[in-house]
Design a protein around this motif. Sequence first.
Motif, PDB file in Angstrom:
ATOM      1  N   PRO A 263       0.801  -1.207   0.000  1.00 29.20           N
ATOM      2  CA  PRO A 263       0.000   0.000   0.000  1.00 29.20           C
ATOM      3  C   PRO A 263       0.846   1.274   0.000  1.00 29.20           C
ATOM      4  N   PHE A 264       1.979   1.286   0.683  1.00 30.40           N
ATOM      5  CA  PHE A 264       2.798   2.501   0.729  1.00 30.40           C
ATOM      6  C   PHE A 264       3.430   2.806  -0.623  1.00 30.40           C
ATOM      7  N   THR A 265       3.809   1.776  -1.370  1.00 31.83           N
ATOM      8  CA  THR A 265       4.414   2.016  -2.681  1.00 31.83           C
ATOM      9  C   THR A 265       3.432   2.686  -3.638  1.00 31.83           C
ATOM     10  N   LYS A 266       2.144   2.392  -3.499  1.00 27.61           N
ATOM     11  CA  LYS A 266       1.136   3.043  -4.333  1.00 27.61           C
ATOM     12  C   LYS A 266       1.041   4.534  -4.028  1.00 27.61           C
ATOM     13  N   LEU A 267       1.456   4.913  -2.828  1.00 25.81           N
ATOM     14  CA  LEU A 267       1.441   6.328  -2.439  1.00 25.81           C
ATOM     15  C   LEU A 267       2.756   7.032  -2.767  1.00 25.81           C
ATOM     16  N   GLY A 268       3.691   6.302  -3.383  1.00 26.54           N
ATOM     17  CA  GLY A 268       4.952   6.912  -3.786  1.00 26.54           C
ATOM     18  C   GLY A 268       6.100   6.686  -2.813  1.00 26.54           C
ATOM     19  N   TYR A 269       5.873   5.919  -1.762  1.00 32.01           N
ATOM     20  CA  TYR A 269       6.939   5.638  -0.799  1.00 32.01           C
ATOM     21  C   TYR A 269       7.769   4.452  -1.249  1.00 32.01           C
ATOM     22  N   GLU A 270       9.040   4.482  -0.902  1.00 35.36           N
ATOM     23  CA  GLU A 270       9.912   3.330  -1.095  1.00 35.36           C
ATOM     24  C   GLU A 270      10.023   2.617   0.250  1.00 35.36           C
ATOM     25  N   VAL A 271       9.622   1.379   0.288  1.00 32.75           N
ATOM     26  CA  VAL A 271       9.650   0.609   1.534  1.00 32.75           C
ATOM     27  C   VAL A 271      10.972  -0.135   1.607  1.00 32.75           C
ATOM     28  N   LEU A 272      11.696   0.068   2.697  1.00 34.98           N
ATOM     29  CA  LEU A 272      12.979  -0.597   2.908  1.00 34.98           C
ATOM     30  C   LEU A 272      12.831  -1.578   4.070  1.00 34.98           C
ATOM     31  N   ILE A 273      13.106  -2.832   3.818  1.00 36.16           N
ATOM     32  CA  ILE A 273      13.050  -3.857   4.856  1.00 36.16           C
ATOM     33  C   ILE A 273      14.490  -4.129   5.287  1.00 36.16           C
ATOM     34  N   ARG A 274      14.758  -3.999   6.575  1.00 37.84           N
ATOM     35  CA  ARG A 274      16.116  -4.168   7.090  1.00 37.84           C
ATOM     36  C   ARG A 274      16.121  -5.087   8.299  1.00 37.84           C
ATOM     37  N   ASP A 275      17.187  -5.870   8.404  1.00 39.90           N
ATOM     38  CA  ASP A 275      17.431  -6.625   9.625  1.00 39.90           C
ATOM     39  C   ASP A 275      18.029  -5.687  10.660  1.00 39.90           C
ATOM     40  N   THR A 276      18.042  -6.110  11.888  1.00 44.14           N
ATOM     41  CA  THR A 276      18.706  -5.337  12.933  1.00 44.14           C
ATOM     42  C   THR A 276      20.180  -5.171  12.541  1.00 44.14           C
ATOM     43  N   PRO A 277      20.764  -3.971  12.675  1.00 46.15           N
ATOM     44  CA  PRO A 277      22.133  -3.758  12.178  1.00 46.15           C
ATOM     45  C   PRO A 277      23.230  -4.447  12.986  1.00 46.15           C
ATOM     46  N   VAL A 278      22.895  -5.009  14.130  1.00 47.68           N
ATOM     47  CA  VAL A 278      23.888  -5.756  14.910  1.00 47.68           C
ATOM     48  C   VAL A 278      23.292  -7.111  15.304  1.00 47.68           C
ATOM     49  N   ASN A 279      24.143  -8.090  15.313  1.00 48.67           N
ATOM     50  CA  ASN A 279      23.774  -9.400  15.817  1.00 48.67           C
ATOM     51  C   ASN A 279      24.142  -9.385  17.303  1.00 48.67           C
ATOM     52  N   ILE A 280      23.167  -9.497  18.185  1.00 51.12           N
ATOM     53  CA  ILE A 280      23.458  -9.322  19.615  1.00 51.12           C
ATOM     54  C   ILE A 280      24.431 -10.368  20.144  1.00 51.12           C
ATOM     55  N   THR A 281      24.550 -11.502  19.490  1.00 52.71           N
ATOM     56  CA  THR A 281      25.522 -12.498  19.961  1.00 52.71           C
ATOM     57  C   THR A 281      26.958 -12.022  19.751  1.00 52.71           C
ATOM     58  N   GLU A 282      27.150 -11.001  18.894  1.00 50.42           N
ATOM     59  CA  GLU A 282      28.484 -10.459  18.625  1.00 50.42           C
ATOM     60  C   GLU A 282      28.845  -9.291  19.539  1.00 50.42           C
ATOM     61  N   ILE A 283      27.937  -8.862  20.397  1.00 48.17           N
ATOM     62  CA  ILE A 283      28.231  -7.770  21.338  1.00 48.17           C
ATOM     63  C   ILE A 283      29.217  -8.297  22.387  1.00 48.17           C
ATOM     64  N   ARG A 284      30.338  -7.604  22.544  1.00 43.30           N
ATOM     65  CA  ARG A 284      31.409  -8.089  23.413  1.00 43.30           C
ATOM     66  C   ARG A 284      31.139  -7.861  24.893  1.00 43.30           C
ATOM     67  N   GLY A 285      30.384  -6.849  25.241  1.00 40.93           N
ATOM     68  CA  GLY A 285      30.095  -6.584  26.649  1.00 40.93           C
ATOM     69  C   GLY A 285      28.982  -7.473  27.170  1.00 40.93           C
ATOM     70  N   ASP A 286      29.260  -8.236  28.209  1.00 38.63           N
ATOM     71  CA  ASP A 286      28.269  -9.176  28.762  1.00 38.63           C
ATOM     72  C   ASP A 286      27.001  -8.475  29.231  1.00 38.63           C
ATOM     73  N   PHE A 287      27.163  -7.380  29.971  1.00 37.37           N
ATOM     74  CA  PHE A 287      26.015  -6.682  30.556  1.00 37.37           C
ATOM     75  C   PHE A 287      25.007  -6.311  29.471  1.00 37.37           C
ATOM     76  N   LEU A 288      25.495  -5.666  28.410  1.00 33.04           N
ATOM     77  CA  LEU A 288      24.606  -5.235  27.326  1.00 33.04           C
ATOM     78  C   LEU A 288      24.049  -6.435  26.563  1.00 33.04           C
ATOM     79  N   ARG A 289      24.908  -7.362  26.183  1.00 31.11           N
ATOM     80  CA  ARG A 289      24.474  -8.517  25.387  1.00 31.11           C
ATOM     81  C   ARG A 289      23.376  -9.303  26.101  1.00 31.11           C
ATOM     82  N   GLU A 290      23.494  -9.458  27.411  1.00 25.54           N
ATOM     83  CA  GLU A 290      22.523 -10.255  28.165  1.00 25.54           C
ATOM     84  C   GLU A 290      21.219  -9.521  28.428  1.00 25.54           C
ATOM     85  N   ARG A 291      21.264  -8.215  28.573  1.00 29.87           N
ATOM     86  CA  ARG A 291      20.068  -7.469  28.950  1.00 29.87           C
ATOM     87  C   ARG A 291      19.333  -6.805  27.788  1.00 29.87           C
ATOM     88  N   LEU A 292      20.033  -6.567  26.695  1.00 25.18           N
ATOM     89  CA  LEU A 292      19.450  -5.853  25.562  1.00 25.18           C
ATOM     90  C   LEU A 292      18.167  -6.485  25.021  1.00 25.18           C
TER      91      LEU A 292
END
Length: 167
Positions: free
Chosen positions: A1-30
């Motif tokens: 529906p958005f493309t019919k209105l002239g919008y470009e729809v961009l589908i993206r994955d999360t830019p970080v894989n949380i398993t690759e976060i080096r800090g334990d505190f953030l990786r575990e709680r995020l």
Amino acid sequence: PFTKLGYEVLIRDTPVNITEIRGDFLRERLPKSGCCGEKEFIKLYAYTLLDYPVVVHLDLDTLILRPLDDLFDVMIDDSDASSLARNKIPVMHDAEIPKKVDAMFTRDYNSINAGDKHAGVQGGFLVIRPSQEAFDEYVQIILEGNFNGGGWGGQYGFYWGVFQIQG
């Protein structure tokens, strides 16, 4: 529906894989942080829209009550319009707006604890100058995971949504 209105729809994955976060505190709680965990980082993709001089990110629960022309003039234009616009934009502590502005945002006073000195950025409303370098830097900061109960790098407080870009 958005493309019919002239919008470009961009589908993206999360830019970080949380398993690759080096800090334990953030990786575990995020994943359990805020409403959406690491999915809030999808907002960072606004920095990759390099075909535009300025990008506005709005969460779906954001309401704009005034025109954004002055923000755009300050970020894009060097003319008299920019000078006039600088005088119209309210700035905390009567600080001066720098010559080059790469981002504008509002503070989220509803998300801090009583007595806290600093409020976080309201991630539901961001006006940014696209930059692949800024995007890459943010991703690296997240992957480093230097976040603990005291904030990013042990600095800048703890408020709801501080783990990510909560809006």
